[in-house]
Structure formats: C-alpha cells, structure tokens
Design a protein around this motif. Structure first.
Motif, PDB file in Angstrom:
ATOM      1  N   THR A  31      59.654 -27.675  22.309  1.00 19.50           N
ATOM      2  CA  THR A  31      59.992 -28.989  22.838  1.00 19.50           C
ATOM      3  C   THR A  31      61.298 -29.500  22.239  1.00 19.50           C
ATOM      4  O   THR A  31      62.185 -29.969  22.961  1.00 19.50           O
ATOM      5  CB  THR A  31      58.846 -29.982  22.538  1.00 19.50           C
ATOM      6  OG1 THR A  31      57.640 -29.494  23.130  1.00 19.50           O
ATOM      7  CG2 THR A  31      59.142 -31.348  23.103  1.00 19.50           C
ATOM      8  N   VAL A  36      63.733 -32.572  23.608  1.00 18.48           N
ATOM      9  CA  VAL A  36      62.699 -33.609  23.629  1.00 18.48           C
ATOM     10  C   VAL A  36      62.041 -33.644  22.250  1.00 18.48           C
ATOM     11  O   VAL A  36      61.811 -32.593  21.644  1.00 18.48           O
ATOM     12  CB  VAL A  36      61.647 -33.308  24.714  1.00 18.48           C
ATOM     13  CG1 VAL A  36      60.531 -34.343  24.697  1.00 18.48           C
ATOM     14  CG2 VAL A  36      62.299 -33.257  26.097  1.00 18.48           C
ATOM     15  N   CYS A 290      59.993 -29.154  29.987  1.00 12.37           N
ATOM     16  CA  CYS A 290      61.046 -30.084  29.549  1.00 12.37           C
ATOM     17  C   CYS A 290      62.239 -30.052  30.498  1.00 12.37           C
ATOM     18  O   CYS A 290      62.793 -31.103  30.851  1.00 12.37           O
ATOM     19  CB  CYS A 290      61.482 -29.746  28.125  1.00 12.37           C
ATOM     20  SG  CYS A 290      60.255 -30.131  26.861  1.00 12.37           S
TER      21      CYS A 290
END
Length: 311
Positions: A31, A36, A290
């Motif tokens: 991630t 993110v 993502c």
C-alpha cells in the motif's frame, strides 16, 4: 490540513485502515509503495517482540524516498496489558503515524511527539473528538455510520462539519468508503483524508481466510449488523459470519463489558465489515487496488472541475 511530512509522498489522500487480524507487513508495504498510507494494529502480532520484528521488516522494505508513510494502531485501554511495552517499542522505532483507539491520552501523544511522530485518534461523536483535541492529537478520524469495526451512527456530513468547528488539524473520514469517487466525495465534504478498511480486507495480501474475503465480495449493505453483543462495544459485522459461527444474528446474548481477550477470540469466527462491502466485487493485489483508486479519484475530481455548476 495535511501534515507537512506528507508533502510529495501521497498519490491519494487515503489511509488503508489498521484492521484487527487482517493488516500485516505485506499489506502495509504494498500500500505504501503505491502511494497510500498503510497501517496495522500492534496487537496483530501476538507479542511485543513480534511487533518490533514487524516494524523492522516494514522499515527495511520501505527504505524508499517516495513511499508513503506507514502507521500503527494502539489500543489505549486499561484492558490492554501490552500498552506500555508497545509504546516504548513505537518510540524506539520512531513510527511515523500512531493511530490511537479507545482512549485519547496526553502522555501517549507526548511520547509520539517526542520524536516527531503524528497521532491520529478515532472517534464516533463530537464529545470524543473534543477530548482528543484536548489531548493534543494531530488528526481526528471521524468514524461515521456504516464503517467497519467499532463504528458510530452519525452521518459523515454531520460528524465532519461538527469536528471542523473546533479542530484545525487533519480530519480523516471513515465510513463505507470503497471507491476513488467516494474518496473524492470525502474531500468535498471537508475531510483531509479518507479511511478505507473493508475494501482492503478483500485484497490478496490481507491476512484473513479466503472465505472472509469472498463473503465481503458477496455481501450487500443489508448484510451488515451493528451490535455490541460480539465484543462488548458496538461494531459492524457480517450477518452471514454470525450464522456461520452458529449464532442467531437476531437473538445474540448480551456480551457484557469490553474485554480484549474475549474480543480477539470472537473476531476470529465472527467477521467485521462495513456497509462499503456493497461496493466490493473482487480480491485484487493491494497495488492494483491502489492504482484503481487513484485513477477513480482523479476521474472524479476532473468530472467535478468540468461540472457546469462548479464554475
């Protein structure tokens, strides 16, 4: 307001929420590499030594200048026997973001601030938000109606606007957010960041059983039950998982007060999710998810800019 330490490090104004028994190093790393913020609960490791090992692993794998910062979640509650040991480890490793739950405590905030870390605290109403602000937190996570886990019941429109009346720091919105367009909507209503949990349970890197992920994919908002009778605190759970555990969702026995040990046992068989499960239809790798969210977010922002009512 976003912290200055985030400048140039995020590709999306979002956090993959720390999910009990679900978030681990692989999900956090993939991630963060995608731009993110990735997080995990300290209690997802069975011991403080294991928690420290996970921090070492994540720091080594995220030794990249352009990766998003990561964070951890601490349960600040008297029933957490590991709290002091885990705080010490957190400070030693200089974890960039600490998300506190079930208690906003000035001493914890000061400990994280001592090395330049940020503290975000989750709340379900204005009173809790005011206490968090008094404790000196950098951000408040508005856990609104429809969120997974220990959710609230207040509309996100009402909760965000009430918090902004007295809090100038970072506001993060949680509650049934599963798409990039919904992240854009969170920004439009005044939040600085969106907080996504359920959407990241249904990823390849999530630590949970495949049956859990598949149940989320099959679920609709009506399959989510809000009850205090699983762990002692109101939370949202998948009704089919309650049935699967041999319980009647409409006749659950009174659990009594919160106890972290019994809660941990309960959440292994009764699975939490938010109403955002209704928008989840696949189980992709976290990086792919993502990238999709980033594209959806940009498309939504561009569409708003072209709206004839926006000019």
């Amino acid at each position: 307001m976003l912290p200055k330490s985030f400048d140039g490090r995020l590709k999306l104004p979002a956090i993959a929420a720390p999910m009990f028994l679900t978030s681990g190093p692989d999900l956090v790393v993939e991630t963060c590499r995608a731009g993110v913020i990735g997080t995990f609960p300290a209690l997802n490791q069975r011991s403080s030594d294991g928690y420290a090992a996970w921090l070492d692993d994540i720091a080594e794998r995220l030794d990249e200048a352009n990766a998003a910062p990561f964070g951890i979640n601490l349960i600040v509650h008297r029933s957490n026997p590991r709290l002091m040991a885990d705080i010490e480890i957190t400070v030693k490793h200089k974890v960039p973001i600490v998300i506190t739950s079930l208690g906003a405590v000035r001493d914890v905030v000061d400990a994280v601030h001592s090395y330049g870390g940020l503290v975000f605290h989750d709340v379900i109403n204005r009173r809790h938000a005011e206490k968090a602000a008094e404790a000196g937190v950098d951000g408040i996570i508005a856990v609104a109606a429809g969120a997974g886990g220990h959710a609230g019941t207040i509309s996100p429109f009402a909760l965000v606007s009430e918090i902004r009346e007295f809090f100038a720091g970072t506001i993060i919105l949680s509650g049934a957010i599963s798409t990039g367009a919904q992240i854009a909507a969170a920004r439009m209503m005044g939040a600085d960041l969106a907080y996504l949990g359920t959407r990241f349970i249904a990823t390849e890197e999530a630590l949970v059983d495949e049956a859990y992920k598949e149940m989320i994919v099959a679920a609709r908002a009506a399959d989510i039950l809000y009850t205090p009778n699983i762990s002692g605190v109101h939370a949202n759970f998948l009704r089919p998982s309650i049935v699967r555990a041999g319980l009647d969702p409409d006749n659950l026995p009174n659990h009594g007060k919160l106890d972290l040990e019994s809660e941990a046992k309960a959440w292994k068989t009764v699975w939490s999710a938010g109403q955002g499960a209704g928008a989840v239809r696949d189980i992709p790798p976290a990086a792919e998810l993502c990238a999709r969210l980033i594209a959806e977010y940009r498309d939504a922002i561009a569409a708003i800019a072209k709206d004839r009512f926006a000019t």
